[in-house]
Design a protein around this motif. Structure first.
Motif, PDB file in Angstrom:
ATOM      1  N   SER A 187      -1.796   0.214  15.829  1.00  0.00           N
ATOM      2  CA  SER A 187       0.035   0.092  15.673  1.00  0.00           C
ATOM      3  C   SER A 187       0.567   0.957  16.237  1.00  0.00           C
ATOM      4  N   ALA A 208      -7.925   0.828   5.461  1.00  0.00           N
ATOM      5  CA  ALA A 208      -7.956   0.695   7.065  1.00  0.00           C
ATOM      6  C   ALA A 208      -9.561  -0.436   7.217  1.00  0.00           C
ATOM      7  N   GLY A 242      -6.256   4.148  10.806  1.00  0.00           N
ATOM      8  CA  GLY A 242      -5.178   3.577  10.196  1.00  0.00           C
ATOM      9  C   GLY A 242      -4.199   4.326   9.301  1.00  0.00           C
ATOM     10  N   GLY A 243      -3.653   5.467   9.853  1.00  0.00           N
ATOM     11  CA  GLY A 243      -3.011   6.235   9.281  1.00  0.00           C
ATOM     12  C   GLY A 243      -1.330   5.184   8.619  1.00  0.00           C
ATOM     13  N   ARG A 249      -7.283   5.688   4.115  1.00  0.00           N
ATOM     14  CA  ARG A 249      -7.213   4.804   2.971  1.00  0.00           C
ATOM     15  C   ARG A 249      -6.693   3.411   3.486  1.00  0.00           C
ATOM     16  N   SER A 309       1.401   5.867   6.878  1.00  0.00           N
ATOM     17  CA  SER A 309       1.384   7.281   5.693  1.00  0.00           C
ATOM     18  C   SER A 309       1.979   8.348   5.576  1.00  0.00           C
ATOM     19  N   PHE A 326     -10.710  -3.396   6.003  1.00  0.00           N
ATOM     20  CA  PHE A 326     -10.367  -4.918   6.429  1.00  0.00           C
ATOM     21  C   PHE A 326     -11.609  -5.303   8.146  1.00  0.00           C
ATOM     22  N   LYS A 335      -5.401   2.673  19.030  1.00  0.00           N
ATOM     23  CA  LYS A 335      -6.636   2.322  19.042  1.00  0.00           C
ATOM     24  C   LYS A 335      -7.128   1.102  17.715  1.00  0.00           C
ATOM     25  N   ASP A 336      -7.652   0.272  18.286  1.00  0.00           N
ATOM     26  CA  ASP A 336      -8.327  -0.233  16.992  1.00  0.00           C
ATOM     27  C   ASP A 336      -9.746   1.046  16.759  1.00  0.00           C
ATOM     28  N   TRP A 357       0.945  -1.449   0.100  1.00  0.00           N
ATOM     29  CA  TRP A 357      -0.120   0.230  -0.346  1.00  0.00           C
ATOM     30  C   TRP A 357       0.653   1.192   0.019  1.00  0.00           C
TER      31      TRP A 357
HETATM   32  C1  LIG Z   1      -2.707  -1.505   4.160  1.00  0.00           C
HETATM   33  S1  LIG Z   1      -2.314  -0.448   5.815  1.00  0.00           S
HETATM   34  C2  LIG Z   1      -2.675   1.864   5.219  1.00  0.00           C
HETATM   35  C3  LIG Z   1      -2.222   2.668   6.045  1.00  0.00           C
HETATM   36  C4  LIG Z   1      -2.312   3.957   4.692  1.00  0.00           C
HETATM   37  N1  LIG Z   1      -3.627   4.180   5.527  1.00  0.00           N
HETATM   38  C5  LIG Z   1      -1.599   3.560   4.232  1.00  0.00           C
HETATM   39  O1  LIG Z   1      -2.754   4.049   3.223  1.00  0.00           O
HETATM   40  O2  LIG Z   1      -1.103   4.011   3.345  1.00  0.00           O
HETATM   41  C6  LIG Z   1      -3.499  -0.902   6.957  1.00  0.00           C
HETATM   42  C7  LIG Z   1      -3.025   0.303   8.869  1.00  0.00           C
HETATM   43  O3  LIG Z   1      -4.399   0.026   9.127  1.00  0.00           O
HETATM   44  C8  LIG Z   1      -4.403   0.146  10.528  1.00  0.00           C
HETATM   45  N2  LIG Z   1      -4.713  -1.136  11.268  1.00  0.00           N
HETATM   46  C9  LIG Z   1      -6.060  -2.070  10.794  1.00  0.00           C
HETATM   47  N3  LIG Z   1      -6.956  -2.247  11.243  1.00  0.00           N
HETATM   48  C10 LIG Z   1      -7.454  -1.453  12.184  1.00  0.00           C
HETATM   49  C11 LIG Z   1      -7.648  -0.708  13.360  1.00  0.00           C
HETATM   50  N4  LIG Z   1      -8.809  -2.114  12.821  1.00  0.00           N
HETATM   51  N5  LIG Z   1      -7.898  -0.251  14.173  1.00  0.00           N
HETATM   52  C12 LIG Z   1      -6.895   0.752  13.187  1.00  0.00           C
HETATM   53  N6  LIG Z   1      -6.396   0.993  12.160  1.00  0.00           N
HETATM   54  C13 LIG Z   1      -5.659  -0.422  11.800  1.00  0.00           C
HETATM   55  C14 LIG Z   1      -2.749  -1.003  10.268  1.00  0.00           C
HETATM   56  O4  LIG Z   1      -2.166  -0.605  11.446  1.00  0.00           O
HETATM   57  C15 LIG Z   1      -1.935  -0.223   8.819  1.00  0.00           C
HETATM   58  O5  LIG Z   1      -1.372   1.035   9.469  1.00  0.00           O
END
Ligand SMILES: C[S@@+](CC[C@H](N)C(=O)[O-])C[C@H]1O[C@@H](n2cnc3c(N)ncnc32)[C@H](O)[C@@H]1O
Length: 209
Positions: free
Chosen positions: A73, A115, A49-50, A113, A53, A118, A96-97, A22
């Motif tokens: 994370s 997040a 879900g930054g 973007r 990035s 999932f 946080k989740d 990504w």
């Molecule tokens: C595929 S990466 C995308 C990162 C960033 N948004 C980008 O576009 O480069 C997904 C991100 O979402 C975070 N993430 C996944 N599940 C999440 C959740 N339930 N709550 C918060 N963050 C989450 C992950 O730790 C990761 O940093």
């Protein structure tokens, strides 16, 4: 530790940014949406879900003053802080989740973007809708980017839910007015392609009947 968090902590502990499918050196599509909405530099912005990035770097360069990054994370936040150096003090970090997030303020602009996709169960999606509704000011904007129906079915080895412009629009229709949707083909650092769909919405002030 929840298994989702364990997954992401391991990813950020063991891989470099160029190993992430990504990864994008500059988040042009996201910045284009920000320009489209003519967000003032004082606008409150949250990136869900930054991760590590570079959106936050772009926002700082554009002069934004009120930026929040939320990620499940801790390691991803540490990495971004290390990259930004002394500029980190201008940012609010939330480890946080997203599903457990209880916003204590309302934002002008909510960005996500790769997040949201999932969240694969109805319960998770309904919770996200309630959180985003709570977390955006009336008249505020939302931009969501996920894999499209022509994109991959997994991201980082995890199942995702694909969207189309139509399915994403329907999901948010109750509390948001759709502004603009588009597909984007993202080229990964390994020179493969992933089809995304991005939709932008404005939080309505009165319910749409
Ligand atoms: C595929 S990466 C995308 C990162 C960033 N948004 C980008 O576009 O480069 C997904 C991100 O979402 C975070 N993430 C996944 N599940 C999440 C959740 N339930 N709550 C918060 N963050 C989450 C992950 O730790 C990761 O940093």
């Amino acid at each position: 530790m929840n298994s989702n968090k364990t997954h992401w902590e391991k990813i950020y502990e063991t891989k470099a940014e160029a190993d992430f499918s990504w990864f994008q050196p500059y988040p042009q599509t996201s910045v284009d949406f920000i320009n489209l909405f003519k967000l003032p530099q004082t606008a409150s912005i949250i990136d869900i879900g930054g991760g590590d990035s570079h959106l936050v770097d772009a926002l700082l360069e554009l002069g934004y003053l009120d930026i929040t990054v939320l990620d499940i994370s801790a390691k991803s936040i540490e990495r971004t802080k290390a990259r930004l150096g002394e500029k980190v003090s201008a940012i609010t970090w939330i480890e946080k989740d997203i599903i457990d997030f209880e916003p204590d303020r309302k934002y002008d602009f909510w960005h996500d973007r790769a997040a949201f996709h999932f969240l694969t169960t109805e319960i998770q999606i309904i919770k996200y809708l309630a959180i985003v509704k709570q977390g955006i000011k009336p008249g505020g904007h939302l931009v969501l980017g996920t894999f499209s129906d022509k994109g991959p079915t997994k991201c980082s080895g995890l199942e995702i839910r694909q969207y189309t412009e139509a399915s994403m629009s329907v999901l948010f229709a109750k509390d948001f007015r759709r502004i603009k949707c588009m597909e984007e083909t993202h080229t990964t650092p390994f020179n493969t392609r992933q089809n995304f769909v991005f939709c932008s919405f404005q939080r309505t002030t009165i319910p749409i009947l």
